[in-house]
Motif scaffolding. Sequence first.
Motif, PDB file in Angstrom:
ATOM      1  N   ARG A   3      33.247  35.966  45.810  1.00 45.48           N
ATOM      2  CA  ARG A   3      33.567  34.730  46.353  1.00 45.48           C
ATOM      3  C   ARG A   3      34.971  34.369  46.091  1.00 45.48           C
ATOM      4  N   GLY A   4      35.887  35.359  46.116  1.00 43.56           N
ATOM      5  CA  GLY A   4      37.358  34.983  45.761  1.00 43.56           C
ATOM      6  C   GLY A   4      37.810  35.253  44.433  1.00 43.56           C
ATOM      7  N   LEU A   5      38.688  36.261  44.239  1.00 42.83           N
ATOM      8  CA  LEU A   5      39.243  36.642  42.848  1.00 42.83           C
ATOM      9  C   LEU A   5      40.573  35.587  42.888  1.00 42.83           C
ATOM     10  N   ARG A  32      37.418  34.965  37.994  1.00 42.83           N
ATOM     11  CA  ARG A  32      38.413  36.128  37.329  1.00 42.83           C
ATOM     12  C   ARG A  32      37.752  36.348  35.895  1.00 42.83           C
ATOM     13  N   SER A  33      37.538  35.401  35.106  1.00 38.69           N
ATOM     14  CA  SER A  33      37.237  35.044  33.848  1.00 38.69           C
ATOM     15  C   SER A  33      35.824  35.730  33.786  1.00 38.69           C
ATOM     16  N   ALA A  34      34.969  35.184  34.654  1.00 37.67           N
ATOM     17  CA  ALA A  34      33.479  35.494  34.536  1.00 37.67           C
ATOM     18  C   ALA A  34      33.305  36.882  34.860  1.00 37.67           C
ATOM     19  N   VAL A  35      34.102  37.632  35.887  1.00 37.52           N
ATOM     20  CA  VAL A  35      33.943  38.865  36.265  1.00 37.52           C
ATOM     21  C   VAL A  35      34.551  39.775  34.904  1.00 37.52           C
ATOM     22  N   ARG A  36      35.707  39.365  34.150  1.00 36.35           N
ATOM     23  CA  ARG A  36      36.107  39.902  33.214  1.00 36.35           C
ATOM     24  C   ARG A  36      34.860  40.268  31.953  1.00 36.35           C
ATOM     25  N   ILE A  37      34.135  38.951  31.692  1.00 33.90           N
ATOM     26  CA  ILE A  37      33.215  38.857  30.848  1.00 33.90           C
ATOM     27  C   ILE A  37      32.051  40.108  31.283  1.00 33.90           C
ATOM     28  N   PHE A  66      48.959  45.417  37.631  1.00 36.15           N
ATOM     29  CA  PHE A  66      48.894  44.315  36.465  1.00 36.15           C
ATOM     30  C   PHE A  66      47.568  43.328  36.698  1.00 36.15           C
ATOM     31  N   ASP A  67      47.275  43.153  38.264  1.00 39.10           N
ATOM     32  CA  ASP A  67      46.299  42.288  38.395  1.00 39.10           C
ATOM     33  C   ASP A  67      44.897  43.051  37.766  1.00 39.10           C
ATOM     34  N   ILE A  68      44.897  44.319  38.257  1.00 37.90           N
ATOM     35  CA  ILE A  68      43.594  44.865  37.817  1.00 37.90           C
ATOM     36  C   ILE A  68      43.320  45.027  36.189  1.00 37.90           C
ATOM     37  N   ALA A  69      44.548  45.295  35.631  1.00 39.68           N
ATOM     38  CA  ALA A  69      44.515  45.077  34.002  1.00 39.68           C
ATOM     39  C   ALA A  69      44.094  43.578  33.620  1.00 39.68           C
ATOM     40  N   GLY A  92      40.572  44.813  32.398  1.00 42.48           N
ATOM     41  CA  GLY A  92      40.784  45.269  31.367  1.00 42.48           C
ATOM     42  C   GLY A  92      41.895  46.409  31.599  1.00 42.48           C
ATOM     43  N   ALA A  93      42.535  46.806  30.495  1.00 43.78           N
ATOM     44  CA  ALA A  93      43.817  47.743  30.573  1.00 43.78           C
ATOM     45  C   ALA A  93      43.132  49.044  30.944  1.00 43.78           C
ATOM     46  N   ARG A  94      42.072  49.361  30.718  1.00 42.65           N
ATOM     47  CA  ARG A  94      41.445  50.741  30.658  1.00 42.65           C
ATOM     48  C   ARG A  94      41.146  51.070  32.097  1.00 42.65           C
ATOM     49  N   PHE A  95      41.157  50.029  33.167  1.00 40.26           N
ATOM     50  CA  PHE A  95      40.844  50.204  34.642  1.00 40.26           C
ATOM     51  C   PHE A  95      42.330  50.711  35.074  1.00 40.26           C
TER      52      PHE A  95
END
Length: 225
Positions: free
Chosen positions: A14-16, A22-27, A50-53, A57-60
Motif C-alpha cells: 500500500r505504498g513504499l 518501508r521500516s515494516a517491510v525491512r523487518i 540506493f532505495d533498494i539497499a 538491505g545492502a545484499r539486495f
Amino acid sequence: MDVQNIYVAVWNARGLNNPARRSAVRIEVDDAQASVVCVSESKLQSVTQFDIAQWFGARFDGFVYVPAVGSAGGVLVAWRSEDVRVLASRVDRFSVSIHIVKGDGAAWWLTTVYGPTCDSLKDEFLNELRMLRAAIVGPWAVTGRRFTWSNSRAEPTLVKLDRWFASVDWEELHPDVSLSALTSSISDHCPILMSTAVASHFGKRFRFERFWLKLEGFMDTAKVL
C-alpha cells in the motif's frame, strides 16, 4: 535447509513512499531471510539501487519494476544475487516477471502483478496474463494483488486478494512448497512467505502472531490452554 530452497516474500505494501511501511517491510524481509521480495502497489514512479539497499538491505543488488501511474499501482521485484540468479526479466503494464534459478537447480518464472481496480482495464489485464502464459516456457508462478486481506477488527473480514498461483510443472518441480501468512501492523494486506522446499530435519518453529490478540475469544482460549 535445502540448498536449493528459495524464500520469496510477497506483499501489497500500500505504498513504499511511507517511511513506516518501508521500516515494516525491512523487518519482515530480515525475519523471513527472503532472497526475493515482490511488492505490489508500491506507489513509486522511480526506484534506484540506493532505495533498494535502504528498504531491503545492502545484499539486495538486483531489481526490476513497473512505475506507478501518479500515486496508483506500481510493481517492484528485488533479489539477492548471492542466493539466486536471474537469467532474464520482462516488464509489462501490470506485471514484472523474472526467470530465476538457484545453484544447479531448474529455472522457473516468477510473475508479480498489480491488477487494476478500474473495470475498464480488467480485460487488458487478463489479456496480458494470457500473453505471458503464451510467451513463458517452463514452470511458472504468479503472485500479487487481486489474486489475504483483513480489516483488523475484533471480528475481522477476511478476503482473498493476494494469492500465489502456479502451473502444474512448477508444482511438480517444488512438491514441498510452503506458503505462510506473515503479520503486518501497518497494512491491511498480510505478507505472504513462499518457501520452495521445507527441510524435514528441522522441527516447525512456533511463531506468535500479533494479530491473534485482536481476534475475538483469543484471550479466553489462551487461558484454557
